[in-house]
Design a protein around this motif. Structure first.
Motif, PDB file in Angstrom:
ATOM      1  N   LYS A 112       0.758   4.112  -2.905  1.00 25.36           N
ATOM      2  CA  LYS A 112       0.546   5.524  -2.582  1.00 25.36           C
ATOM      3  C   LYS A 112       1.627   6.388  -3.224  1.00 25.36           C
ATOM      4  N   LEU A 113       2.871   5.935  -3.149  1.00 24.13           N
ATOM      5  CA  LEU A 113       3.969   6.672  -3.767  1.00 24.13           C
ATOM      6  C   LEU A 113       3.793   6.745  -5.280  1.00 24.13           C
ATOM      7  N   ALA A 154       0.955   6.737  -6.890  1.00 20.36           N
ATOM      8  CA  ALA A 154      -0.142   7.660  -7.189  1.00 20.36           C
ATOM      9  C   ALA A 154       0.322   9.108  -7.158  1.00 20.36           C
ATOM     10  N   GLN A 155       1.396   9.350  -6.416  1.00 26.66           N
ATOM     11  CA  GLN A 155       1.914  10.716  -6.280  1.00 26.66           C
ATOM     12  C   GLN A 155       2.978  11.049  -7.313  1.00 26.66           C
ATOM     13  N   PRO A 169       0.821  -1.223   0.000  1.00 27.02           N
ATOM     14  CA  PRO A 169       0.000   0.000   0.000  1.00 27.02           C
ATOM     15  C   PRO A 169       0.853   1.271   0.000  1.00 27.02           C
ATOM     16  N   LEU A 170       1.979   1.229   0.706  1.00 32.38           N
ATOM     17  CA  LEU A 170       2.867   2.390   0.724  1.00 32.38           C
ATOM     18  C   LEU A 170       3.409   2.663  -0.672  1.00 32.38           C
TER      19      LEU A 170
END
Length: 302
Positions: free
Chosen positions: A131-132, A134-135, A127-128
């Protein structure tokens, strides 16, 4: 992932064996490293070695059986470097003996490190990394889970270890499919080494006190330990060579990584047994002396 320079790699079991060689190779590639292990002296030694060569290194004492400690590892990586690109869920231990003779403590220790360590790594870091990604539209990531040829075969007197590694192969294949399903820019690989000199046959040195057995090892456990030490120590493929194979697989986005492709003949025989519904083949058909040695050592103890 072609360019590894300045990427951040998290490596569990980094104080010895494959983990230490992943760290050394990562440093040569110009990566930033987050190294985890339960063995503080080993961590200190590899950190000093790599820092002296100019690498940026963070270390974290981490028992991968514990979800909160794996989370703390992820937090440490983000606090120091602000990103994670490569994750090596590599920590592993070994145990043997006739499968009905393994204690609850044996199962809890081996599954705790070999399987739950990978589970915690996947559920914490994936998940981390998503998230990275997606950014950052240019983000690339990769997760490598260390299994074993024991995750594809079922040799006698290795039951606890076999079970743990089969589960890691299954988890890794599912991870690959799930990441592909959501078009994630994150690759996945499973490392299936055979007998490589890594020190895993001495992993009991780091066994926690609360999971040690009060009774002496059984005859089957003693012979399994003896055979494991002999096989591992006599391995011709080095941990360094396996690390190089692994980094090549990351660059090629290749899922299965084998240190000894010739051992796949045994895997083929096993799968043919499954497909044809026949009883499991003799794993020692090509080396009957090994079966004879095992049986002679266990005679009168079963």
């Amino acid at each position: 992932m072609q360019n590894l320079e300045q990427r951040v790699a998290v490596i569990t079991g980094a104080a010895s064996g494959f983990g230490r060689e992943f760290a050394r190779l990562g440093a040569r590639e110009g990566m930033k490293l987050v190294l985890a292990d339960v063995q503080q002296d080993g961590l200190d030694a590899i950190r000093a070695e790599l820092v002296s060569s100019g690498a940026e290194v963070e270390t974290c004492l981490c028992d991968v059986r514990k979800a909160e400690q794996v989370q703390a590892l992820a937090d440490a990586a983000m606090a120091r470097f602000g990103a994670v690109h490569l994750v090596f869920n590599n920590a592993g231990v070994g145990s043997g003996g006739l499968v009905w003779e393994n204690s609850v403590a044996d199962w809890e220790w081996v599954l705790g490190v070999n399987l739950w360590g990978v589970i915690h790594g996947v559920r914490t870091f994936t998940p981390l990394m998503l998230k990275l990604a997606a950014q950052d539209s240019d983000y690339e990531g990769h997760i490598v889970n260390t299994a074993s040829m024991a995750g594809l075969l079922n040799a006698p007197t290795m039951g606890v270890y076999n079970v743990s590694k089969h589960a890691v192969v299954s988890l890794s294949e599912t991870l690959y499919q799930d990441l592909d399903l959501v078009d994630a820019p994150i690759g996945a690989s499973v490392l299936c080494p055979y007998f490589v000199p890594t020190g895993i046959s001495e992993s009991h040195r780091n066994r926690p006190d609360e999971l040690r057995n009060a009774s002496r090892p059984t005859a089957s456990q003693q012979v399994a330990q003896m055979m494991s030490q002999k096989a591992v120590s006599s391995g011709k493929v080095s941990a360094e060579a396996v690390a190089e194979m692994t980094f090549d697989a990351i660059r090629q986005n290749r899922f299965y990584i084998y240190s000894h492709p010739q051992a796949l003949d045994n895997v083929r025989t096993r799968m043919e047994d499954v497909l044809e519904g026949r009883n499991p083949s003799d794993p020692y058909a090509a080396a009957p002396q090994v079966r004879e040695l095992l049986q002679s050592k266990l005679k009168g103890h079963a």
